[in-house]
Enzyme design. Sequence first.
Site, PDB file in Angstrom:
ATOM      1  N   GLY A  90       0.825  -1.207   0.000  1.00  0.00           N
ATOM      2  CA  GLY A  90       0.000   0.000   0.000  1.00  0.00           C
ATOM      3  C   GLY A  90       0.854   1.249   0.000  1.00  0.00           C
ATOM      4  N   GLY A 126       6.826   7.630   6.703  1.00  0.00           N
ATOM      5  CA  GLY A 126       6.028   8.138   5.594  1.00  0.00           C
ATOM      6  C   GLY A 126       6.631   9.323   4.867  1.00  0.00           C
ATOM      7  NE  ARG A 183       1.180   1.771  -6.616  1.00  0.00           N
ATOM      8  CZ  ARG A 183       2.375   2.369  -6.562  1.00  0.00           C
ATOM      9  NH1 ARG A 183       3.464   1.652  -6.793  1.00  0.00           N
ATOM     10  NH2 ARG A 183       2.481   3.636  -6.276  1.00  0.00           N
ATOM     11  CG  ASP A 252       5.346  -3.382  -4.864  1.00  0.00           C
ATOM     12  OD1 ASP A 252       5.894  -4.481  -5.059  1.00  0.00           O
ATOM     13  OD2 ASP A 252       5.913  -2.431  -4.310  1.00  0.00           O
TER      14      ASP A 252
END
Length: 489
Positions: A90, A126, A183, A252
Amino acid sequence: MLQIGDLVFDNRFARLPSAFFARQAPTALPEPYLIALNPDVAAVLGVDPAEAHRPRFAEYLAGNRLLPGAEPLAAVYAGHQFGVFVPQLGDGRAILLGEVLAADGERYEIQLKGAGPTPFSRNADGRAVLRSTIREYLAGEAMHGLGIATTRALAIVGSDQRIYREQIETAAVLTRIAPNHVRFGSFEFFHYRGQTERVAQLADFVIETQFPDWVELPDRHLRLLDMAVERTARMIAAWQAQGFVHGVMNTDNMSILGLTLDYGPYGFLDHFEAARVFNHTDRGGRYAYAMQAQVGLWNLHALAEALSSLLPQEQRETSLAKFEPLFLAAYGDLMRRKLGLRDTDLADADLVDRLLHAMQDGRVDYSCLLRGLGGFRAHDPATRAPLQALSQTPQAIDAWLDEYALRLASQGEDDAQRQTRMDAANPLYVLRTHLAERAIRQAADQRDYSEIERLRRLLAAPFTPQPGAEDYAAPPPATDVAVELSCSS
Protein backbone atom coordinates in the site's frame (compact mmCIF):
# COMPACT_ATOMS: atom_id res chain seq x y z
CA MET A 1 -4.07 30.06 -16.02
CA LEU A 2 -5.26 28.77 -12.66
CA GLN A 3 -4.08 29.35 -9.16
CA ILE A 4 -3.25 26.04 -7.51
CA GLY A 5 -6.29 26.32 -5.26
CA ASP A 6 -8.62 26.62 -8.26
CA LEU A 7 -7.93 23.15 -9.70
CA VAL A 8 -11.19 21.28 -10.33
CA PHE A 9 -11.31 17.87 -8.68
CA ASP A 10 -13.45 14.90 -9.66
CA ASN A 11 -12.20 12.06 -7.49
CA ARG A 12 -13.31 8.84 -9.14
CA PHE A 13 -10.95 6.54 -7.24
CA ALA A 14 -12.32 7.90 -3.95
CA ARG A 15 -15.77 6.72 -5.03
CA LEU A 16 -14.69 3.08 -5.02
CA PRO A 17 -15.61 1.05 -1.93
CA SER A 18 -13.51 1.68 1.16
CA ALA A 19 -11.76 -1.69 0.74
CA PHE A 20 -9.53 -0.07 -1.90
CA PHE A 21 -7.99 2.60 0.30
CA ALA A 22 -7.74 4.27 3.67
CA ARG A 23 -8.68 7.91 3.95
CA GLN A 24 -5.62 9.70 5.24
CA ALA A 25 -4.82 13.39 5.57
CA PRO A 26 -1.21 14.45 4.97
CA THR A 27 0.98 15.24 7.96
CA ALA A 28 2.19 18.83 8.03
CA LEU A 29 5.77 19.40 6.92
CA PRO A 30 7.58 21.89 9.16
CA GLU A 31 8.23 25.25 7.49
CA PRO A 32 8.03 24.08 3.86
CA TYR A 33 9.67 25.93 1.01
CA LEU A 34 9.62 25.43 -2.74
CA ILE A 35 12.70 23.79 -4.24
CA ALA A 36 11.58 23.14 -7.82
CA LEU A 37 8.59 23.79 -10.03
CA ASN A 38 8.20 22.08 -13.39
CA PRO A 39 6.66 24.69 -15.71
CA ASP A 40 5.87 22.08 -18.37
CA VAL A 41 3.75 20.02 -15.96
CA ALA A 42 2.21 23.22 -14.59
CA ALA A 43 1.14 24.03 -18.16
CA VAL A 44 -0.39 20.56 -18.54
CA LEU A 45 -2.48 21.16 -15.43
CA GLY A 46 -3.21 24.77 -16.38
CA VAL A 47 -1.51 26.13 -13.24
CA ASP A 48 0.09 29.56 -13.44
CA PRO A 49 3.88 29.23 -12.84
CA ALA A 50 3.70 32.53 -10.94
CA GLU A 51 2.11 30.46 -8.16
CA ALA A 52 5.65 29.46 -7.22
CA HIS A 53 6.13 32.91 -5.70
CA ARG A 54 3.09 32.66 -3.43
CA PRO A 55 3.74 31.21 0.06
CA ARG A 56 0.55 29.14 0.06
CA PHE A 57 1.79 27.19 -2.98
CA ALA A 58 4.38 25.38 -0.86
CA GLU A 59 1.79 24.92 1.89
CA TYR A 60 -0.57 23.16 -0.51
CA LEU A 61 2.09 20.93 -2.04
CA ALA A 62 3.58 20.01 1.33
CA GLY A 63 0.17 18.81 2.44
CA ASN A 64 -0.03 21.43 5.18
CA ARG A 65 -3.08 22.96 3.56
CA LEU A 66 -5.60 20.80 1.71
CA LEU A 67 -6.51 21.80 -1.82
CA PRO A 68 -10.25 22.55 -2.16
CA GLY A 69 -11.99 19.47 -3.52
CA ALA A 70 -9.22 17.04 -2.58
CA GLU A 71 -10.13 13.80 -0.80
CA PRO A 72 -6.79 12.48 0.47
CA LEU A 73 -6.33 8.74 0.68
CA ALA A 74 -3.74 5.98 0.59
CA ALA A 75 -4.36 3.07 -1.77
CA VAL A 76 -3.88 -0.52 -0.70
CA TYR A 77 -2.06 -3.11 -2.80
CA ALA A 78 0.12 -6.18 -2.50
CA GLY A 79 3.05 -7.29 -4.62
CA HIS A 80 5.81 -9.71 -5.48
CA GLN A 81 9.02 -8.16 -4.18
CA PHE A 82 12.11 -9.84 -5.61
CA GLY A 83 9.83 -12.73 -6.53
CA VAL A 84 8.38 -13.18 -3.03
CA PHE A 85 4.72 -12.38 -2.50
CA VAL A 86 3.97 -9.78 0.18
CA PRO A 87 0.23 -9.89 0.91
CA GLN A 88 -0.17 -6.27 1.99
CA LEU A 89 1.77 -3.21 1.00
CA GLY A 90 0.00 0.00 0.00
CA ASP A 91 0.88 3.67 -0.20
CA GLY A 92 3.23 3.94 2.75
CA ARG A 93 4.63 7.36 1.91
CA ALA A 94 2.28 8.60 -0.80
CA ILE A 95 -1.12 10.23 -0.40
CA LEU A 96 -3.47 10.64 -3.34
CA LEU A 97 -5.17 14.03 -3.17
CA GLY A 98 -7.57 13.21 -5.99
CA GLU A 99 -8.13 13.56 -9.69
CA VAL A 100 -8.15 16.91 -11.49
CA LEU A 101 -9.47 18.05 -14.84
CA ALA A 102 -6.42 19.48 -16.60
CA ALA A 103 -5.96 22.21 -19.17
CA ASP A 104 -5.12 19.66 -21.88
CA GLY A 105 -8.56 18.06 -21.46
CA GLU A 106 -7.18 14.99 -19.72
CA ARG A 107 -7.58 13.86 -16.12
CA TYR A 108 -4.63 13.39 -13.79
CA GLU A 109 -4.36 12.04 -10.29
CA ILE A 110 -2.29 14.27 -8.02
CA GLN A 111 -0.26 12.44 -5.41
CA LEU A 112 1.99 13.77 -2.66
CA LYS A 113 4.97 11.48 -2.10
CA GLY A 114 6.54 11.93 1.31
CA ALA A 115 3.54 13.56 2.96
CA GLY A 116 3.62 11.51 6.14
CA PRO A 117 2.58 8.11 7.48
CA THR A 118 -0.45 6.14 6.36
CA PRO A 119 -1.99 2.91 7.66
CA PHE A 120 0.29 1.14 5.15
CA SER A 121 3.58 2.69 6.29
CA ARG A 122 4.58 -0.42 8.27
CA ASN A 123 5.95 1.62 11.19
CA ALA A 124 7.94 3.92 8.90
CA ASP A 125 7.72 7.72 8.98
CA GLY A 126 6.03 8.14 5.59
CA ARG A 127 8.54 10.76 4.54
CA ALA A 128 10.74 11.09 1.47
CA VAL A 129 14.22 12.57 1.52
CA LEU A 130 15.40 15.43 -0.65
CA ARG A 131 17.75 13.09 -2.54
CA SER A 132 15.01 10.72 -3.66
CA THR A 133 12.60 13.50 -4.64
CA ILE A 134 15.20 15.20 -6.83
CA ARG A 135 16.00 11.89 -8.53
CA GLU A 136 12.33 11.13 -9.23
CA TYR A 137 11.56 14.69 -10.33
CA LEU A 138 14.37 14.59 -12.89
CA ALA A 139 13.75 10.99 -13.96
CA GLY A 140 10.16 11.68 -14.95
CA GLU A 141 11.27 14.54 -17.18
CA ALA A 142 14.16 12.53 -18.62
CA MET A 143 11.83 9.70 -19.60
CA HIS A 144 9.18 12.07 -20.93
CA GLY A 145 11.80 13.83 -23.03
CA LEU A 146 12.82 10.47 -24.49
CA GLY A 147 9.22 9.66 -25.34
CA ILE A 148 8.91 6.87 -22.76
CA ALA A 149 5.62 6.51 -20.86
CA THR A 150 6.05 7.77 -17.32
CA THR A 151 4.62 9.50 -14.30
CA ARG A 152 5.76 13.11 -14.00
CA ALA A 153 6.29 15.57 -11.18
CA LEU A 154 4.97 19.09 -10.73
CA ALA A 155 7.14 20.24 -7.86
CA ILE A 156 9.46 19.52 -4.97
CA VAL A 157 8.79 21.11 -1.60
CA GLY A 158 11.52 20.88 1.03
CA SER A 159 11.89 21.33 4.77
CA ASP A 160 14.70 21.42 7.29
CA GLN A 161 13.07 18.49 9.10
CA ARG A 162 15.76 15.86 9.60
CA ILE A 163 15.01 12.21 8.93
CA TYR A 164 17.13 9.10 8.85
CA ARG A 165 17.63 6.70 5.96
CA GLU A 166 21.15 5.42 5.35
CA GLN A 167 22.20 8.74 6.93
CA ILE A 168 20.61 11.87 8.34
CA GLU A 169 18.94 13.85 5.54
CA THR A 170 16.28 16.51 5.15
CA ALA A 171 12.65 15.80 4.24
CA ALA A 172 10.89 16.73 1.02
CA VAL A 173 7.57 16.12 -0.71
CA LEU A 174 7.21 15.35 -4.41
CA THR A 175 3.97 16.24 -6.21
CA ARG A 176 3.43 13.48 -8.78
CA ILE A 177 0.84 13.21 -11.54
CA ALA A 178 -0.39 10.27 -13.63
CA PRO A 179 -3.64 9.19 -15.28
CA ASN A 180 -3.85 6.69 -12.45
CA HIS A 181 -1.57 4.93 -10.00
CA VAL A 182 -3.12 1.43 -10.19
CA ARG A 183 -0.49 -1.30 -10.08
CA PHE A 184 -0.28 -4.98 -10.88
CA GLY A 185 -0.15 -5.46 -7.12
CA SER A 186 -3.49 -3.66 -6.73
CA PHE A 187 -5.15 -6.66 -8.38
CA GLU A 188 -2.98 -9.16 -6.52
CA PHE A 189 -4.12 -7.79 -3.17
CA PHE A 190 -7.74 -8.85 -3.75
CA HIS A 191 -7.01 -11.98 -5.79
CA TYR A 192 -5.01 -13.66 -3.05
CA ARG A 193 -7.70 -12.85 -0.52
CA GLY A 194 -10.27 -14.57 -2.69
CA GLN A 195 -12.17 -11.28 -3.15
CA THR A 196 -12.97 -11.84 -6.80
CA GLU A 197 -15.73 -9.22 -6.81
CA ARG A 198 -13.11 -6.60 -5.83
CA VAL A 199 -10.84 -7.74 -8.66
CA ALA A 200 -13.73 -7.21 -11.07
CA GLN A 201 -14.54 -3.81 -9.56
CA LEU A 202 -10.95 -2.64 -9.96
CA ALA A 203 -10.71 -3.94 -13.51
CA ASP A 204 -13.96 -2.23 -14.44
CA PHE A 205 -12.80 0.98 -12.75
CA VAL A 206 -9.68 1.08 -14.92
CA ILE A 207 -11.76 0.35 -18.03
CA GLU A 208 -14.45 2.92 -17.24
CA THR A 209 -11.97 5.67 -16.45
CA GLN A 210 -9.29 4.99 -19.08
CA PHE A 211 -11.00 3.01 -21.86
CA PRO A 212 -14.68 3.98 -21.77
CA ASP A 213 -15.32 2.58 -25.27
CA TRP A 214 -14.78 -0.91 -23.86
CA VAL A 215 -17.34 -0.70 -21.08
CA GLU A 216 -20.13 -2.59 -22.84
CA LEU A 217 -17.87 -5.10 -24.59
CA PRO A 218 -17.98 -8.72 -23.41
CA ASP A 219 -14.20 -9.09 -23.92
CA ARG A 220 -13.32 -5.93 -21.96
CA HIS A 221 -11.25 -7.79 -19.34
CA LEU A 222 -9.23 -9.56 -22.03
CA ARG A 223 -8.66 -6.19 -23.68
CA LEU A 224 -7.39 -4.89 -20.33
CA LEU A 225 -4.80 -7.67 -20.07
CA ASP A 226 -3.84 -7.31 -23.74
CA MET A 227 -3.35 -3.57 -23.18
CA ALA A 228 -1.11 -4.18 -20.16
CA VAL A 229 0.94 -6.74 -22.10
CA GLU A 230 1.40 -4.44 -25.09
CA ARG A 231 2.19 -1.28 -23.11
CA THR A 232 4.58 -3.09 -20.79
CA ALA A 233 6.39 -4.65 -23.75
CA ARG A 234 6.77 -1.28 -25.48
CA MET A 235 7.82 0.47 -22.28
CA ILE A 236 10.56 -2.05 -21.49
CA ALA A 237 11.72 -2.08 -25.13
CA ALA A 238 12.16 1.69 -24.83
CA TRP A 239 14.05 1.27 -21.54
CA GLN A 240 16.42 -1.18 -23.19
CA ALA A 241 16.96 0.95 -26.27
CA GLN A 242 17.82 4.03 -24.19
CA GLY A 243 19.96 2.15 -21.68
CA PHE A 244 17.65 2.64 -18.69
CA VAL A 245 17.62 0.30 -15.69
CA HIS A 246 14.60 0.61 -13.40
CA GLY A 247 16.29 -1.13 -10.48
CA VAL A 248 13.31 -2.59 -8.61
CA MET A 249 10.68 -4.10 -10.90
CA ASN A 250 8.46 -5.54 -8.18
CA THR A 251 4.84 -6.07 -9.21
CA ASP A 252 3.79 -3.27 -6.87
CA ASN A 253 5.99 -0.95 -8.96
CA MET A 254 4.39 -1.94 -12.28
CA SER A 255 1.68 0.35 -13.66
CA ILE A 256 -1.43 -1.21 -15.19
CA LEU A 257 -1.18 1.54 -17.84
CA GLY A 258 2.41 0.75 -18.78
CA LEU A 259 3.87 3.88 -17.17
CA THR A 260 7.35 3.96 -15.70
CA LEU A 261 6.45 4.14 -12.03
CA ASP A 262 8.28 4.55 -8.71
CA TYR A 263 11.79 5.75 -9.45
CA GLY A 264 14.12 4.46 -6.77
CA PRO A 265 17.51 2.86 -7.50
CA TYR A 266 17.33 3.52 -11.24
CA GLY A 267 20.09 4.53 -13.62
CA PHE A 268 21.08 5.07 -17.22
CA LEU A 269 24.02 3.06 -18.49
CA ASP A 270 27.34 4.80 -18.88
CA HIS A 271 29.58 2.09 -20.34
CA PHE A 272 27.51 -0.78 -21.69
CA GLU A 273 27.19 -3.72 -19.30
CA ALA A 274 24.43 -6.26 -19.80
CA ALA A 275 24.52 -7.35 -16.14
CA ARG A 276 24.50 -3.78 -14.80
CA VAL A 277 22.58 -3.44 -11.53
CA PHE A 278 21.90 -0.08 -9.87
CA ASN A 279 20.20 -1.33 -6.70
CA HIS A 280 22.98 -2.31 -4.27
CA THR A 281 20.60 -4.69 -2.46
CA ASP A 282 19.98 -6.66 -5.70
CA ARG A 283 22.93 -8.98 -5.19
CA GLY A 284 21.51 -11.68 -7.43
CA GLY A 285 21.01 -9.33 -10.37
CA ARG A 286 17.29 -10.04 -10.68
CA TYR A 287 16.65 -6.52 -11.96
CA ALA A 288 19.78 -6.09 -14.10
CA TYR A 289 19.60 -4.34 -17.46
CA ALA A 290 19.54 -7.57 -19.49
CA MET A 291 16.86 -9.11 -17.26
CA GLN A 292 14.20 -6.42 -17.61
CA ALA A 293 12.19 -7.99 -20.46
CA GLN A 294 12.20 -11.37 -18.72
CA VAL A 295 11.10 -9.81 -15.43
CA GLY A 296 8.44 -7.77 -17.20
CA LEU A 297 6.93 -10.97 -18.59
CA TRP A 298 7.19 -12.64 -15.16
CA ASN A 299 5.27 -9.71 -13.68
CA LEU A 300 2.64 -9.95 -16.40
CA HIS A 301 2.16 -13.62 -15.51
CA ALA A 302 1.53 -12.44 -11.94
CA LEU A 303 -1.01 -9.92 -13.21
CA ALA A 304 -2.70 -12.57 -15.36
CA GLU A 305 -2.97 -14.84 -12.35
CA ALA A 306 -4.58 -12.00 -10.40
CA LEU A 307 -7.15 -11.70 -13.22
CA SER A 308 -7.84 -15.44 -13.36
CA SER A 309 -11.31 -15.01 -11.88
CA LEU A 310 -12.19 -12.87 -14.92
CA LEU A 311 -10.37 -14.71 -17.71
CA PRO A 312 -10.01 -18.42 -18.50
CA GLN A 313 -6.50 -19.86 -18.67
CA GLU A 314 -6.47 -20.15 -22.46
CA GLN A 315 -7.21 -16.45 -22.91
CA ARG A 316 -4.56 -15.50 -20.36
CA GLU A 317 -1.95 -17.64 -22.04
CA THR A 318 -2.82 -16.29 -25.49
CA SER A 319 -2.48 -12.73 -24.20
CA LEU A 320 0.85 -13.40 -22.47
CA ALA A 321 2.23 -15.09 -25.59
CA LYS A 322 2.00 -11.70 -27.33
CA PHE A 323 4.65 -10.17 -25.10
CA GLU A 324 7.80 -11.54 -26.68
CA PRO A 325 6.96 -10.69 -30.31
CA LEU A 326 5.71 -7.26 -29.25
CA PHE A 327 8.87 -6.59 -27.25
CA LEU A 328 11.21 -7.83 -29.97
CA ALA A 329 9.41 -5.85 -32.67
CA ALA A 330 9.41 -2.64 -30.60
CA TYR A 331 13.04 -3.04 -29.55
CA GLY A 332 14.08 -3.87 -33.11
CA ASP A 333 12.30 -0.81 -34.49
CA LEU A 334 13.91 1.45 -31.89
CA MET A 335 17.40 0.09 -32.48
CA ARG A 336 17.03 0.41 -36.25
CA ARG A 337 16.10 4.05 -35.71
CA LYS A 338 19.14 4.52 -33.48
CA LEU A 339 21.38 2.96 -36.11
CA GLY A 340 19.80 4.95 -38.93
CA LEU A 341 18.41 1.90 -40.72
CA ARG A 342 15.33 2.75 -42.75
CA ASP A 343 14.23 -0.73 -43.79
CA THR A 344 14.13 -4.08 -42.03
CA ASP A 345 16.69 -6.80 -42.59
CA LEU A 346 16.57 -10.17 -40.84
CA ALA A 347 20.26 -9.77 -40.01
CA ASP A 348 19.71 -6.53 -38.07
CA ALA A 349 19.22 -8.30 -34.75
CA ASP A 350 22.66 -9.91 -35.13
CA LEU A 351 24.15 -6.56 -36.10
CA VAL A 352 22.78 -4.99 -32.92
CA ASP A 353 23.90 -7.96 -30.81
CA ARG A 354 27.46 -7.79 -32.15
CA LEU A 355 27.55 -4.05 -31.46
CA LEU A 356 26.49 -4.59 -27.84
CA HIS A 357 29.14 -7.29 -27.38
CA ALA A 358 31.79 -4.97 -28.81
CA MET A 359 30.61 -2.20 -26.51
CA GLN A 360 30.70 -4.44 -23.46
CA ASP A 361 34.14 -5.84 -24.26
CA GLY A 362 35.54 -2.34 -24.73
CA ARG A 363 33.61 -0.68 -21.87
CA VAL A 364 32.16 1.75 -24.40
CA ASP A 365 29.84 4.52 -23.28
CA TYR A 366 26.41 3.50 -24.57
CA SER A 367 24.88 6.90 -25.30
CA CYS A 368 28.06 8.51 -26.63
CA LEU A 369 28.74 5.78 -29.16
CA LEU A 370 25.19 5.66 -30.50
CA ARG A 371 25.05 9.44 -30.80
CA GLY A 372 28.49 9.44 -32.42
CA LEU A 373 27.48 6.89 -35.04
CA GLY A 374 25.45 9.58 -36.76
CA GLY A 375 28.71 11.20 -37.81
CA PHE A 376 30.17 8.00 -39.26
CA ARG A 377 31.00 8.14 -42.96
CA ALA A 378 32.00 4.86 -44.59
CA HIS A 379 34.16 6.67 -47.15
CA ASP A 380 36.00 8.77 -44.56
CA PRO A 381 38.42 6.84 -42.29
CA ALA A 382 38.77 9.91 -40.05
CA THR A 383 35.19 9.44 -38.79
CA ARG A 384 36.17 6.10 -37.24
CA ALA A 385 38.71 7.59 -34.85
CA PRO A 386 36.24 9.26 -32.40
CA LEU A 387 34.26 6.02 -32.18
CA GLN A 388 37.36 3.88 -31.69
CA ALA A 389 38.56 6.26 -28.98
CA LEU A 390 35.51 5.39 -26.88
CA SER A 391 36.60 1.76 -26.60
CA GLN A 392 39.32 -0.08 -24.71
CA THR A 393 39.27 -2.58 -27.60
CA PRO A 394 39.10 -0.28 -30.63
CA GLN A 395 39.74 -3.12 -33.05
CA ALA A 396 36.38 -4.66 -32.10
CA ILE A 397 34.56 -1.39 -32.85
CA ASP A 398 36.49 -1.08 -36.09
CA ALA A 399 35.46 -4.56 -37.20
CA TRP A 400 31.84 -3.82 -36.40
CA LEU A 401 32.00 -0.56 -38.36
CA ASP A 402 32.99 -2.59 -41.43
CA GLU A 403 29.73 -4.55 -41.11
CA TYR A 404 27.78 -1.37 -40.43
CA ALA A 405 29.20 0.31 -43.53
CA LEU A 406 27.98 -2.56 -45.69
CA ARG A 407 24.51 -2.36 -44.12
CA LEU A 408 24.32 1.38 -44.73
CA ALA A 409 25.43 0.94 -48.32
CA SER A 410 22.53 -1.45 -48.89
CA GLN A 411 19.99 1.31 -48.22
CA GLY A 412 21.70 3.94 -50.35
CA GLU A 413 20.83 7.00 -48.27
CA ASP A 414 22.57 10.34 -48.11
CA ASP A 415 24.75 10.46 -44.94
CA ALA A 416 23.46 13.87 -43.87
CA GLN A 417 19.86 12.68 -44.02
CA ARG A 418 20.76 9.60 -42.03
CA GLN A 419 22.51 11.66 -39.37
CA THR A 420 19.47 13.91 -39.00
CA ARG A 421 17.29 10.88 -38.37
CA MET A 422 19.81 9.33 -35.98
CA ASP A 423 20.21 12.54 -33.99
CA ALA A 424 16.45 12.49 -33.41
CA ALA A 425 16.70 8.95 -31.99
CA ASN A 426 19.93 9.12 -29.94
CA PRO A 427 19.88 11.57 -27.03
CA LEU A 428 22.78 13.89 -26.44
CA TYR A 429 21.76 14.29 -22.79
CA VAL A 430 20.71 11.47 -20.48
CA LEU A 431 20.25 11.53 -16.72
CA ARG A 432 23.56 10.02 -15.75
CA THR A 433 23.94 9.19 -12.08
CA HIS A 434 26.83 11.61 -11.54
CA LEU A 435 24.78 14.48 -13.00
CA ALA A 436 21.85 13.76 -10.68
CA GLU A 437 24.28 13.46 -7.78
CA ARG A 438 25.77 16.88 -8.58
CA ALA A 439 22.31 18.46 -8.44
CA ILE A 440 21.56 16.66 -5.17
CA ARG A 441 24.80 17.74 -3.53
CA GLN A 442 24.34 21.39 -4.52
CA ALA A 443 20.79 21.33 -3.20
CA ALA A 444 21.60 19.54 0.04
CA ASP A 445 24.90 21.22 0.88
CA GLN A 446 24.51 24.71 -0.55
CA ARG A 447 20.74 25.18 -0.92
CA ASP A 448 21.51 25.87 -4.57
CA TYR A 449 18.67 24.49 -6.68
CA SER A 450 19.81 25.91 -10.02
CA GLU A 451 21.33 22.62 -11.18
CA ILE A 452 17.97 20.87 -10.81
CA GLU A 453 16.41 23.35 -13.22
CA ARG A 454 19.38 23.24 -15.60
CA LEU A 455 19.12 19.45 -15.83
CA ARG A 456 15.36 19.60 -16.25
CA ARG A 457 15.74 21.91 -19.23
CA LEU A 458 18.38 19.71 -20.85
CA LEU A 459 16.42 16.53 -20.29
CA ALA A 460 13.23 18.05 -21.67
CA ALA A 461 14.98 18.41 -25.05
CA PRO A 462 17.59 15.63 -24.92
CA PHE A 463 18.21 15.37 -28.68
CA THR A 464 18.99 19.06 -29.29
CA PRO A 465 22.48 20.50 -28.64
CA GLN A 466 22.37 23.35 -26.17
CA PRO A 467 25.19 25.94 -25.94
CA GLY A 468 27.50 25.53 -22.97
CA ALA A 469 26.20 22.06 -22.11
CA GLU A 470 28.99 20.01 -23.65
CA ASP A 471 30.02 18.50 -20.30
CA TYR A 472 26.50 17.16 -19.79
CA ALA A 473 26.84 15.05 -22.96
CA ALA A 474 30.12 13.45 -21.86
CA PRO A 475 30.73 10.20 -19.95
CA PRO A 476 31.42 10.54 -16.23
CA PRO A 477 34.98 11.48 -15.28
CA ALA A 478 37.35 8.53 -14.92
CA THR A 479 37.82 9.54 -11.29
CA ASP A 480 34.07 9.40 -10.61
CA VAL A 481 33.14 7.12 -7.70
CA ALA A 482 30.04 5.01 -8.24
CA VAL A 483 27.12 6.04 -6.02
CA GLU A 484 25.36 3.22 -4.20
CA LEU A 485 21.60 3.36 -4.71
CA SER A 486 18.88 1.77 -2.63
CA CYS A 487 15.10 1.74 -2.61
CA SER A 488 15.17 4.98 -0.61
CA SER A 489 17.17 6.64 -3.38
